[in-house]
Design a protein around this motif. Structure first.
Motif, PDB file in Angstrom:
ATOM      1  N   THR A  98       1.036  -0.969   0.088  1.00  0.00           N
ATOM      2  CA  THR A  98      -0.042  -0.006   0.152  1.00  0.00           C
ATOM      3  C   THR A  98       0.997   0.994   0.399  1.00  0.00           C
ATOM      4  OG1 THR A  98       0.003  -0.168   2.598  1.00  0.00           O
ATOM      5  CG2 THR A  98      -2.227  -1.173   1.192  1.00  0.00           C
ATOM      6  N   PHE A  99       0.221   2.532  -0.555  1.00  0.00           N
ATOM      7  CA  PHE A  99       0.893   3.579  -0.332  1.00  0.00           C
ATOM      8  C   PHE A  99       0.585   4.852   0.728  1.00  0.00           C
ATOM      9  CE2 PHE A  99       2.039   1.941  -5.028  1.00  0.00           C
ATOM     10  CZ  PHE A  99       2.451   1.862  -4.999  1.00  0.00           C
ATOM     11  N   PRO A 100       1.794   5.668   1.814  1.00  0.00           N
ATOM     12  CA  PRO A 100       1.072   6.062   2.368  1.00  0.00           C
ATOM     13  C   PRO A 100       0.460   7.553   1.357  1.00  0.00           C
ATOM     14  CG  PRO A 100       3.079   5.675   2.670  1.00  0.00           C
ATOM     15  CD  PRO A 100       2.684   4.882   2.137  1.00  0.00           C
ATOM     16  N   LEU A 101      -0.398   8.694   2.057  1.00  0.00           N
ATOM     17  CA  LEU A 101      -0.925   8.747   1.427  1.00  0.00           C
ATOM     18  C   LEU A 101      -0.587  10.731   1.468  1.00  0.00           C
ATOM     19  CD1 LEU A 101      -4.690   8.667   2.211  1.00  0.00           C
ATOM     20  CD2 LEU A 101      -4.027   7.725  -0.260  1.00  0.00           C
ATOM     21  N   GLN A 102      -0.538  11.080   0.324  1.00  0.00           N
ATOM     22  CA  GLN A 102       0.438  12.975   0.776  1.00  0.00           C
ATOM     23  C   GLN A 102      -0.072  13.679   1.274  1.00  0.00           C
ATOM     24  OE1 GLN A 102       2.045  13.914  -1.542  1.00  0.00           O
ATOM     25  NE2 GLN A 102       1.982  15.497  -2.605  1.00  0.00           N
TER      26      GLN A 102
END
Length: 374
Positions: free
Chosen positions: A92-96
Motif C-alpha cells: 500500500t502507499f502512504p497518502l499525500q
C-alpha cells in the motif's frame, strides 16, 4: 497468456529485493509524492509491506530496468508487486500528507521546509549547502544535497520559526510521530551542531515531537549536552563507510574526520543521550566487505551505538549514479547476523526515540529484528 501464479516472499527478502533493484510503477502518481535529488532517501517512493513502510527506488537507473512491477492501486490503495507472472506480495502507499497543502507565514510551501519520510516521519535538511559539496576533491560521491536546491524544490536555510510552524502542522494534520533534522556541514567548527540545537529548541517550544539531529562530530564534545538541553532526543553521526580506504575514495572531504574521531564522539555522546539513542548510518555496497561492516557494527554496539546499515542506492546526477547496488544476498548476509548482534547487545530500533533507525524505511534491518525476535 500464462496464468498468474500467486506466491509470496518473506518480508525481509522482498524488501531486500525491491531496495536493491527498485521497481517500475504502473501508476507513478500512487501515494505521496516521490523526490528526485536532494539529501536523504531521494529518487524513492514510500511503500508499506507487511506493516512496514519502506523507501523503494523508483527514479534510479536500476529501477527503470527492474524486473519488479507494482500494479496500479485499487480503490482501497492496495497494490501488488509482480515479477513476470509471479505475485510476490501486497503493498500500500502512504497518502499525500495534508500539511503539503499549506504555506508558511512568509509564503513558502511547507513541503520546501520539511517532507514526509516513510509513513510518519518529518524530515528536513536545515542547511541545504555543504562546505564539501562544491569541491570535486572533497565532495561525497553519493551526495545530491545541492540538486533539490538548484531545482527550486527547497530553500537554502530553514529558520527555526519555519521549522516549528511546519512541525506543529505535521503533527496536528498528519499524525507525524518523530522528526529528523540533518544538515549540510557549515564552515564552522561545531559542524552544524549549533544550528541543529537552535532549530530543535524552536520545534520543542511549539510541539511535543521527538527529534533526531544528524551532523558530523563537532569540534568539542560539549556540544552533545547543549544539543540534548535544546531538545534533541537522539543523535546521528554517520560514518557512511567503515574502512579508511573506502572512506577516502568515496568521501575524501568527510574522511578527514577520522573513524577514530567518530568512535571518540560516539563514546562521549552515548552517556548524554543513552544507549541506543546514538546511531550511525552505514551504506553497504560502496566497497566495504561484509566482515568489515559487521566488525565495525560489533564495536559500535559495544559502545551503545545503533548501526543502521542500509543498501547503497545511486542517485542520478551524482558521480556514483552508475555504481551498482548491493545484491540482495549481500544485504541478507549482513542484516541477519547484525540483527542477532543487536538483540545480544540489548539495542532495538523500537526503543529509539526518533530518527532513521526508528523509522527503518531505508533498510530491511528492523524486519530482521522483528523476525528474529519472533
Amino acid at each position: 497468456m500464462k496464468p498468474t501464479l500467486p506466491t509470496a516472499l518473506p518480508p525481509e527478502q522482498l524488501i531486500n529485493e525491491l531496495q536493491s533493484y527498485g521497481v517500475r510503477l504502473v501508476d507513478p502518481k500512487a501515494g505521496a509524492d516521490s523526490r528526485r535529488g536532494g539529501a536523504g532517501p531521494s529518487d524513492h517512493k514510500a511503500m508499506t509491506i507487511d506493516g512496514m513502510t519502506v523507501m523503494v527506488p523508483v527514479h534510479t537507473a536500476p529501477a527503470f530496468e527492474s524486473p519488479y512491477l507494482v500494479e496500479k492501486p485499487d480503490a482501497f490503495g492496495r497494490s501488488r508487486v509482480r515479477r513476470d507472472d509471479l505475485v510476490l506480495g501486497e503493498v500500500t502507499f502512504p497518502l499525500q500528507p495534508a500539511f503539503y497543502g499549506l504555506k508558511t507565514a512568509d509564503g513558502i510551501p511547507y513541503s520546501k521546509i520539511a517532507v514526509l519520510h516513510g509513513a510518519d516521519v518529518l524530515a528536513t535538511t536545515v542547511l541545504q549547502t555543504c562546505i564539501r559539496y562544491q569541491s570535486r576533491t572533497k565532495t561525497c560521491q553519493f551526495c545530491a544535497i545541492g540538486q533539490s536546491l538548484a531545482a527550486g524544490r527547497t530553500v537554502e536555510r530553514k529558520t527555526p520559526a519555519q521549522l516549528a510552524e511546519v512541525a506543529e502542522a505535521a503533527v496536528r494534520l498528519d499524525g507525524v510521530k518523530h522528526m529528523v533534522m540533518t544538515t549540510g556541514t557549515p564552515p564552522t567548527r561545531d559542524r552544524g551542531a549549533a544550528i541543529l540545537a537552535e532549530s530543535a529548541a524552536a520545534v520543542k517550544a511549539a510541539v511535543d515531537l521527538p527529534i533526531q539531529a544528524q551532523c558530523e562530530p563537532p569540534d568539542t564534545d560539549a556540544w552533545f549536552a547543549r544539543m540534548k538541553d535544546a531538545g534533541v532526543d537522539a543523535l546521528g553521526m554517520h560514518l557512511e563507510a567503515v574502512t579508511p580506504e573506502v572512506r577516502k575514495a568515496i568521501m575524501p572531504g568527510k574522511a578527514e574526520v577520522s573513524v577514530e574521531r567518530y568512535m571518540e564522539a560516539f563514546a562521549a555522546a552515548v552517556p548524554v543521550f543513552g544507549r541506543g539513542q546514538v546511531s550511525t548510518y552505514i551504506l553497504a555496497g560502496l566497497g566495504d566487505t561484509r566482515e568489515a561492516i559487521l566488525a565495525m557494527s560489533e564495536r559500535l554496539i559495544a559502545l551503545g551505538v545503533y548501526p543502521f546499515v542500509v543498501p547503497f542506492v545511486p542517485i542520478s546526477g551524482t558521480p556514483l549514479e552508475s555504481h551498482p547496488t548491493p545484491a540482495p544476498g549481500f544485504m541478507h548476509e549482513i542484516l541477519k547476523p547484525l540483527a542477532a548482534m543487536l538483540r545480544a547487545g540489548g539495542l532495538k530500533s523500537t526503543d529509539i526515540k526518533a530518527g532513521c533507525g526508528k523509522c527503518g524505511a531505508c533498510s530491511a534491518l528492523s524486519t530482521y529484528e522483528r523476525e528474529g525476535a519472533a
